[in-house]
Design an enzyme around this catalytic site. Sequence first.
Site, PDB file in Angstrom:
ATOM      1  CG  HIS A   1      -6.371   8.808  -0.011  1.00 15.67           C
ATOM      2  ND1 HIS A   1      -5.120   8.583  -0.749  1.00 15.67           N
ATOM      3  CD2 HIS A   1      -6.992   7.816   0.210  1.00 15.67           C
ATOM      4  CE1 HIS A   1      -4.935   7.463  -0.850  1.00 15.67           C
ATOM      5  NE2 HIS A   1      -6.079   6.699  -0.301  1.00 15.67           N
TER       6      HIS A   1
ATOM      7  CG  HIS B   1      -1.883   0.842   1.076  1.00 15.45           C
ATOM      8  ND1 HIS B   1      -1.994   2.159   2.060  1.00 15.45           N
ATOM      9  CD2 HIS B   1      -3.239   0.788   0.452  1.00 15.45           C
ATOM     10  CE1 HIS B   1      -3.157   2.645   1.827  1.00 15.45           C
ATOM     11  NE2 HIS B   1      -3.968   1.848   0.678  1.00 15.45           N
TER      12      HIS B   1
ATOM     13  CE  LYS C   1      -3.979   6.713   2.733  1.00  9.14           C
ATOM     14  NZ  LYS C   1      -5.315   6.814   3.322  1.00  9.14           N
TER      15      LYS C   1
ATOM     16  CG  ASP D   1       3.328  19.175  21.834  1.00 12.89           C
ATOM     17  OD1 ASP D   1       2.325  18.467  21.552  1.00 12.89           O
ATOM     18  OD2 ASP D   1       4.040  19.224  22.578  1.00 12.89           O
TER      19      ASP D   1
ATOM     20  CG  ASP E   1      18.962  11.112  -9.820  1.00 13.60           C
ATOM     21  OD1 ASP E   1      18.818  10.203 -10.758  1.00 13.60           O
ATOM     22  OD2 ASP E   1      19.152  12.337 -10.278  1.00 13.60           O
TER      23      ASP E   1
ATOM     24  CE  LYS F   1      -1.192   5.135  -0.682  1.00 14.07           C
ATOM     25  NZ  LYS F   1      -1.400   4.058  -1.359  1.00 14.07           N
TER      26      LYS F   1
HETATM   27  C1  LIG Z   1      -7.864   3.171   2.877  1.00 16.65           C
HETATM   28  O1  LIG Z   1      -9.125   2.497   2.833  1.00 16.65           O
HETATM   29  C2  LIG Z   1     -10.216   2.717   1.911  1.00 16.65           C
HETATM   30  C3  LIG Z   1     -11.422   2.194   2.356  1.00 16.65           C
HETATM   31  O2  LIG Z   1     -11.455   0.892   2.935  1.00 16.65           O
HETATM   32  C4  LIG Z   1      -9.452   2.021   0.664  1.00 16.65           C
HETATM   33  O3  LIG Z   1     -10.612   2.056  -0.306  1.00 16.65           O
HETATM   34  C5  LIG Z   1      -8.460   2.486   0.385  1.00 16.65           C
HETATM   35  O4  LIG Z   1      -7.821   1.724  -0.644  1.00 16.65           O
HETATM   36  C6  LIG Z   1      -7.253   2.653   1.496  1.00 16.65           C
HETATM   37  N1  LIG Z   1      -6.264   3.518   1.167  1.00 16.65           N
HETATM   38  C7  LIG Z   1      -5.481   3.820   0.316  1.00 16.65           C
HETATM   39  C8  LIG Z   1      -5.852   3.404  -1.252  1.00 16.65           C
HETATM   40  O5  LIG Z   1      -4.699   4.577   0.260  1.00 16.65           O
END
Ligand SMILES: *[C@@H]1O[C@H](CO)[C@@H](O)[C@H](O)[C@H]1NC(C)=O
Length: 445
Positions: free
Chosen positions: A369, A155, A371, A376, A162, A157
């Site tokens: 989206h 998952h 994350k 502080d 370089d 990214k």
């Molecule tokens: C984060 O969660 C959602 C819902 O479960 C999912 O669709 C998604 O693929 C996940 N995250 C990503 C793509 O970063």
Amino acid sequence: MSGMIEVYGSVWIECSHSVLVWWLCLCEKTLPLFSVSRIVLVESIPEGLEFNSSTTHPSIFQAWMNLMNEARSSVDIASFYWTLTNKDTHTREPTANQGEAVLNRLAELSGNLSVRIAVNTPQEKQPRHDLRLLNDSGAHIRTVNMKELTTGVLHTKFWVVDKQHIYIGSANMDWRSLTQVKELGVVVYNCSCLAADLSKIFEAYWFLGESKSIPSPWPERFSTMYNKDTPLQLPLNNTPSNVYLSSSPPSLCAAGRTPDLQSILSVMEDAESFVYIAVMNYLPTMEFSHPKRYWADIDTQLRRVAYEKRIKVRLLISCWNSTQPVMFSFLKSLASVYNPKNNLDIQVRLFVVPATPKQKEIPFARVNHNKYMVTDKIAYIGTSNWSGDYFVNTAGSALVVNQTASQSVESTVQSQLKAVFERDWNSGYSTPLTQHSNLKDFCYF
Ligand SMILES: *[C@@H]1O[C@H](CO)[C@@H](O)[C@H](O)[C@H]1NC(C)=O
Ligand SMILES: *[C@@H]1O[C@H](CO)[C@@H](O)[C@H](O)[C@H]1NC(C)=O
Ligand SMILES: *[C@@H]1O[C@H](CO)[C@@H](O)[C@H](O)[C@H]1NC(C)=O
Ligand SMILES: *[C@@H]1O[C@H](CO)[C@@H](O)[C@H](O)[C@H]1NC(C)=O
Ligand SMILES: *[C@@H]1O[C@H](CO)[C@@H](O)[C@H](O)[C@H]1NC(C)=O
Ligand SMILES: *[C@@H]1O[C@H](CO)[C@@H](O)[C@H](O)[C@H]1NC(C)=O
Ligand SMILES: *[C@@H]1O[C@H](CO)[C@@H](O)[C@H](O)[C@H]1NC(C)=O
């Protein structure tokens, strides 16, 4: 910090393994008092979203194009899936142009320098046009079968260019991540030590692309000296900084690497006044496990720091078409801890990215989206949703930046990230979650 500056001025050390200086890493091969490593927050703001705020950052699209323009020898990309064109998503959206430009530029580069892509093994029905085009253009692609290896997915990214510049953040290799989904990431230019460390995580994925099992322990070359206890010390934007990269799941962490969950828990533990969190999904469960399992490591830590240390906790969570209703039950539970009389201050807001009828037709778009977490003291920028799966079996990673000790006049990454959070939290796109919130009213439009 005077000791640090003295060392900067007197000697050049590059990613030294020497016992005396292992904690100090001067990134550049030049010898200025301060090195030229530059850190930049980058964002995708979906088409049509407007904030009443001066807080703006370069776009992720610009960042990726810049990185490709800087590239002289190599581009390594860790990715979940690839849908950078209208063809992939069966749409005819003008706003796919940025994704298409990224794909074309990368295909061009693939003929001229080393382009390596580690990608989660695509499912049967997932489009493969982008990967095929890149392969035909000369890129090297390895699919990582995380399902077989850990029952999770890759998952992560990030980019390493370089062995010098890096990008890490929430955006997928998806045109919608550039124009229709709200994303946050970070680029660090001219920082070979950090790039070398991120390369080790990339090399682990690259290795797994050709392996049927996960090495245990990982060979020495994957191990790191930089972690939450002994971070890399270097100047970023002329500001003394402690940084490290965390990784998940623990089985993918070679010796020395802080697992992503430990990193999150320690950043919360270290906070003295506030913890602000912006994540798409927040669930004290293993979302994708059968049978269902409760998983409350993060939830417990938040309640604990709110109760024991009187930390102000804010969660900005996304709400869209595909949000599981159970998420709101758990968020309401967390928000119910709020009680100013007893100094218990946990608040939750839901961020909705509005959509015009035409935008609603774009599948899986119009969502926040992000994350990240900011306290502080610390800026934490990650790639994982916040539910158990992402820390137990799914591959993700994060950059943790600590500029606490800074006396610098330049604004720190922590203060910039805090401004992003406050912009979003105070915007008209956020709605407080209360015990009475009826989610149908604003989430499932
Ligand atoms: C984060 O969660 C959602 C819902 O479960 C999912 O669709 C998604 O693929 C996940 N995250 C990503 C793509 O970063
Ligand atoms: C190499 O780079 C040049 C200039 O950017 C570009 O025109 C060409 O398509 C690239 N690819 C190959 C295989 O030469
Ligand atoms: C990638 O390209 C090579 C030729 O360079 C070809 O043999 C191979 O089949 C291609 N793989 C895919 C998955 O398209
Ligand atoms: C990296 O540092 C060099 C030397 O200071 C500078 O010329 C170059 O513009 C920097 N690169 C980036 C992308 O900031
Ligand atoms: C939400 O889902 C419904 C049904 O799947 C769909 O018709 C609608 O366009 C979606 N809306 C958005 C904003 O994605
Ligand atoms: C941040 O850096 C300060 C100063 O170097 C240090 O005391 C603190 O423990 C660090 N915090 C974290 C979470 O790494
Ligand atoms: C911007 O300000 C206007 C006027 O006060 C308000 O109606 C609108 O909701 C605000 N937008 C955001 C995104 O906060």
